[in-house]
Scaffold this motif. Structure first.
Motif, PDB file in Angstrom:
ATOM      1  N   UNK A  14      49.072 123.927  94.852  1.00  0.00           N
ATOM      2  CA  UNK A  14      50.363 123.728  93.787  1.00  0.00           C
ATOM      3  C   UNK A  14      51.388 124.220  94.824  1.00  0.00           C
ATOM      4  N   UNK A  15      51.501 124.311  95.902  1.00  0.00           N
ATOM      5  CA  UNK A  15      51.920 125.315  96.583  1.00  0.00           C
ATOM      6  C   UNK A  15      52.026 124.224  98.121  1.00  0.00           C
ATOM      7  N   UNK A  16      50.859 123.286  98.283  1.00  0.00           N
ATOM      8  CA  UNK A  16      51.251 121.954  98.964  1.00  0.00           C
ATOM      9  C   UNK A  16      52.461 121.484  98.282  1.00  0.00           C
ATOM     10  N   UNK A  17      52.269 120.547  96.997  1.00  0.00           N
ATOM     11  CA  UNK A  17      53.117 119.899  96.263  1.00  0.00           C
ATOM     12  C   UNK A  17      55.262 120.153  96.744  1.00  0.00           C
TER      13      UNK A  17
ATOM     14  N   UNK B 247      43.493 135.266 109.212  1.00  0.00           N
ATOM     15  CA  UNK B 247      44.575 135.358 108.611  1.00  0.00           C
ATOM     16  C   UNK B 247      44.914 134.056 108.454  1.00  0.00           C
ATOM     17  N   UNK B 248      45.236 133.889 107.544  1.00  0.00           N
ATOM     18  CA  UNK B 248      46.310 132.751 107.067  1.00  0.00           C
ATOM     19  C   UNK B 248      47.548 132.841 106.883  1.00  0.00           C
ATOM     20  N   UNK B 249      48.626 131.963 107.206  1.00  0.00           N
ATOM     21  CA  UNK B 249      49.885 131.425 107.410  1.00  0.00           C
ATOM     22  C   UNK B 249      50.133 130.573 106.194  1.00  0.00           C
ATOM     23  N   UNK B 250      51.429 130.960 105.900  1.00  0.00           N
ATOM     24  CA  UNK B 250      52.159 130.311 104.837  1.00  0.00           C
ATOM     25  C   UNK B 250      53.397 129.457 105.919  1.00  0.00           C
ATOM     26  N   UNK B 251      53.609 128.076 105.576  1.00  0.00           N
ATOM     27  CA  UNK B 251      54.405 127.264 106.588  1.00  0.00           C
ATOM     28  C   UNK B 251      54.836 126.102 105.288  1.00  0.00           C
ATOM     29  N   UNK B 252      56.465 126.547 105.708  1.00  0.00           N
ATOM     30  CA  UNK B 252      57.284 125.507 105.165  1.00  0.00           C
ATOM     31  C   UNK B 252      58.160 125.552 106.248  1.00  0.00           C
TER      32      UNK B 252
END
Length: 158
Positions: A20-23, A66-71
């Motif tokens: 969902x986030x990738x979309x 670690x995990x990142x959220x990238x936009x």
């Protein structure tokens, strides 16, 4: 803030949240070692030096914990685990203007699945702030008597 206990054997799947986030244009992935500078800067500027120090430990782990959220090529959130203590989740944070999009949920689940893949059956959310959020997303329960936990007697306290 209390610590919370999570049964890692009953986690919801992380894949739908990641999809969902990738979309929506947000990528969740582990950082690469050469990305420590921008990750530390993001964490320190928004959440403080202490959290940035904790996150740095995750880069020494293999794989990176670690995990990142990238936009749009920029960090908008992070989740760390196995940095401060064994089987611990945290710290974690999402930029204020990115909250409410499911980023924190995806980072939490990615990290908890990371703990499960390491072989843990249970994980601990250290110094959990939003206890209702953790209870709702992953069934975490407050550990009685866990305050102040490992964060007692910090350096620099007068």
């Amino acid at each position: 803030m209390p610590d919370m206990l999570v049964n890692l054997l009953n986690l919801p799947p992380v894949e739908p949240a990641l999809r969902d986030l990738r979309l929506a244009g947000v990528i969740v992935r582990r950082p690469l070692p050469h990305e420590i500078g921008p990750v530390r800067a993001f964490v320190e500027q928004r959440f403080g030096k202490g959290w940035a120090d904790e996150v740095s430990v995750g880069f020494a782990n293999k794989p990176v914990t670690l995990f990142l959220a990238i936009a749009e090529g920029k960090v908008i959130g992070f989740g760390a685990y196995e940095c401060t203590c064994r089987a611990f989740f945290g710290p974690t944070g999402v930029a204020e203007d990115q909250r409410g999009r499911g980023v924190g949920r995806a980072l939490l689940l990615a990290c908890l699945w990371g703990l499960r893949h390491m072989g843990y059956a249970y994980g601990i959310i250290g110094g959990a702030g939003p206890t209702d959020f953790y209870a709702r997303v992953c069934g975490a329960i407050v550990i009685s008597g866990s305050e102040p936990g490992i964060y007692a007697d910090p350096l620099g306290r007068a």
